[in-house]
Design a protein around this motif. Structure first.
Motif, PDB file in Angstrom:
ATOM      1  N   SER A 193       0.848  -1.186   0.000  1.00  0.00           N
ATOM      2  CA  SER A 193       0.000   0.000   0.000  1.00  0.00           C
ATOM      3  C   SER A 193       0.886   1.239   0.000  1.00  0.00           C
ATOM      4  CB  SER A 193      -0.927   0.009   1.223  1.00  0.00           C
ATOM      5  OG  SER A 193      -0.174   0.122   2.421  1.00  0.00           O
ATOM      6  N   HIS A 194       0.260   2.400  -0.246  1.00  0.00           N
ATOM      7  CA  HIS A 194       0.989   3.663  -0.281  1.00  0.00           C
ATOM      8  C   HIS A 194       0.311   4.674   0.644  1.00  0.00           C
ATOM      9  CE1 HIS A 194       3.171   2.305  -3.882  1.00  0.00           C
ATOM     10  NE2 HIS A 194       2.002   1.879  -4.333  1.00  0.00           N
ATOM     11  N   ARG A 195       1.101   5.555   1.195  1.00  0.00           N
ATOM     12  CA  ARG A 195       0.540   6.653   1.993  1.00  0.00           C
ATOM     13  C   ARG A 195      -0.244   7.610   1.103  1.00  0.00           C
ATOM     14  NH1 ARG A 195       1.542  11.813   3.057  1.00  0.00           N
ATOM     15  NH2 ARG A 195       3.305  11.834   1.623  1.00  0.00           N
ATOM     16  N   ARG A 196       0.183   7.702  -0.153  1.00  0.00           N
ATOM     17  CA  ARG A 196      -0.473   8.593  -1.111  1.00  0.00           C
ATOM     18  C   ARG A 196      -1.498   7.840  -1.960  1.00  0.00           C
ATOM     19  NH1 ARG A 196       5.107  10.771  -3.601  1.00  0.00           N
ATOM     20  NH2 ARG A 196       5.483   8.533  -3.469  1.00  0.00           N
ATOM     21  N   PRO A 253      -5.382   6.173  -0.850  1.00  0.00           N
ATOM     22  CA  PRO A 253      -4.275   5.958   0.094  1.00  0.00           C
ATOM     23  C   PRO A 253      -4.566   4.811   1.062  1.00  0.00           C
ATOM     24  CG  PRO A 253      -4.830   8.292  -0.045  1.00  0.00           C
ATOM     25  CD  PRO A 253      -5.898   7.555  -0.785  1.00  0.00           C
ATOM     26  N   GLY A 254      -3.522   4.043   1.352  1.00  0.00           N
ATOM     27  CA  GLY A 254      -3.622   3.010   2.365  1.00  0.00           C
ATOM     28  C   GLY A 254      -4.283   1.719   1.946  1.00  0.00           C
ATOM     29  N   VAL A 312      -4.402  -1.821   0.371  1.00  0.00           N
ATOM     30  CA  VAL A 312      -3.461  -2.885   0.002  1.00  0.00           C
ATOM     31  C   VAL A 312      -3.867  -3.462  -1.347  1.00  0.00           C
ATOM     32  CG1 VAL A 312      -2.519  -5.135   0.634  1.00  0.00           C
ATOM     33  CG2 VAL A 312      -2.965  -3.424   2.408  1.00  0.00           C
TER      34      VAL A 312
END
Length: 265
Positions: free
Chosen positions: A28-31, A63-64, A66
Motif C-alpha cells: 500500500s501507499h501513503r499517497r 491511500p492506504g 493494500v
C-alpha cells in the motif's frame, strides 16, 4: 490543493517497466495512486476484486489500500501519486476503474518527461495541477460507468481457485462444470455450491463476467468484435453480443462508442 504553485510538492509521476507475468507483492501507499499502463495490460487485485487495465483505462487506488499487480505482456506503467493533502473529498474512497482521456494521457507523459529544475518549475506545476483536475473529472464520470471488476474466490478451496485461475488465463475455455469437476477432483455439485457461496452466482454466470472483462479490455484496444467473439468461444458475433448486453446493458458496439479512443504509443 493548498497552493497550485506548489503542485510539485504534492503530486509525483513515476514510470516503471514490468516484464510479462511479473508479479508485484501486496503493498500500500501513503499517497493516492493512479495506476496507468501505456502499453500492455496490468492486473490489479484488491481483496477479492480484480481489474484488467488496458492502455485506455487506469485504476484509482486510494491511500492506504493494500493491492497487488501482475503484468500481462510487457507493461510500461506510468503512475501518478497524490498526497492526501490534495485529494478532494469527492474522490471515491474505494478503488475504481477510470477511462483515460487523451488529455490526461498527454499530461502524464509530459509530466514524466519534464525535468525538475528551476527553469521548468512553473510549467511542471501547471501540468500537475491540470492532472489533478482531469483525474477528478474522469473519476466523476467513472462512478456512473459500468463496473468492470471481477470477483475472485476468498476461500482456501484449491479446487475452486484452480478453476477460476484457469478461466482468467483462458476466458474462452469451453470446459463444462462436469469437466472441471473431473480435472480438479471434486463433484459437480460441490463446485456448483462453491461458486454460489463465493460469488452469489452460478459457474456459467461468473464465466460470463470473466469473458465480459476480457472482451472489454480487447475492445478498448480496438480489436474487432468478430475476432473477440471467436476467441471467447462464441460461434457467432450475435451470440457474443447478446451475452455482453445481458451482463452490461450495452452491446459491444455501444460499449466501444462510450469508451476512450485508443491512444498513440
Amino acid at each position: 490543493m493548498p497552493n497550485s504553485k506548489d503542485a510539485v510538492k504534492y503530486i509525483v509521476t513515476r514510470e516503471v517497466s514490468y516484464r510479462n507475468a511479473q508479479f508485484v507483492d501486496p503493498h500500500s501507499h501513503r499517497r493516492g495512486q493512479l495506476i496507468y499502463a501505456i502499453a500492455g495490460v496490468m492486473e490489479v487485485i484488491v481483496g477479492n476484486k480484480l481489474w484488467l487495465v488496458p492502455p485506455q483505462r487506469a485504476v484509482w487506488m486510494p491511500p492506504g489500500v493494500v493491492h497487488q499487480m501482475r503484468a500481462r505482456g510487457n507493461v510500461e506503467l506510468k503512475t501518478v501519486y497524490l498526497s492526501p493533502d490534495v485529494i478532494p473529498h469527492t474522490f471515491p474512497p474505494a478503488p475504481i476503474l477510470v477511462s483515460v482521456s487523451n488529455l490526461l494521457r498527454e499530461l502524464v507523459l509530459r509530466s514524466v518527461d519534464s525535468p525538475n529544475n528551476h527553469d521548468s518549475y512553473g510549467l511542471k506545476n501547471q501540468i500537475l495541477s491540470l492532472i489533478l483536475d482531469e483525474i477528478g473529472a474522469l473519476l466523476s464520470e467513472s462512478q456512473r460507468a459500468i463496473p468492470l471488476e471481477l470477483a475472485l474466490p476468498q476461500c482456501q478451496d484449491r479446487r475452486l481457485s484452480k478453476v477460476c485461475a484457469a478461466l482468467l488465463e483462458d476466458p474462452g475455455c469451453q470446459k463444462s462444470l462436469d469437466e472441471w469437476a473431473d480435472l480438479v477432483g471434486a463433484s459437480k455439485r460441490t463446485l456448483a455450491r462453491r461458486f454460489q457461496s463465493e460469488f452469489g452466482m452460478s459457474f456459467l454466470a461468473w464465466r460470463q463476467q470473466v469473458r465480459v472483462a476480457a472482451a472489454s479490455t480487447r475492445l478498448d484496444q480496438g480489436e474487432p468484435v468478430t475476432i473477440v467473439a471467436g476467441d471467447l468461444g462464441y460461434e457467432t458475433p450475435a451470440a457474443f453480443s447478446a451475452m455482453f448486453r445481458r451482463v452490461t446493458g450495452l452491446t459491444p458496439s455501444g460499449y466501444v462508442a462510450n469508451s476512450p479512443a485508443p491512444g498513440f504509443i
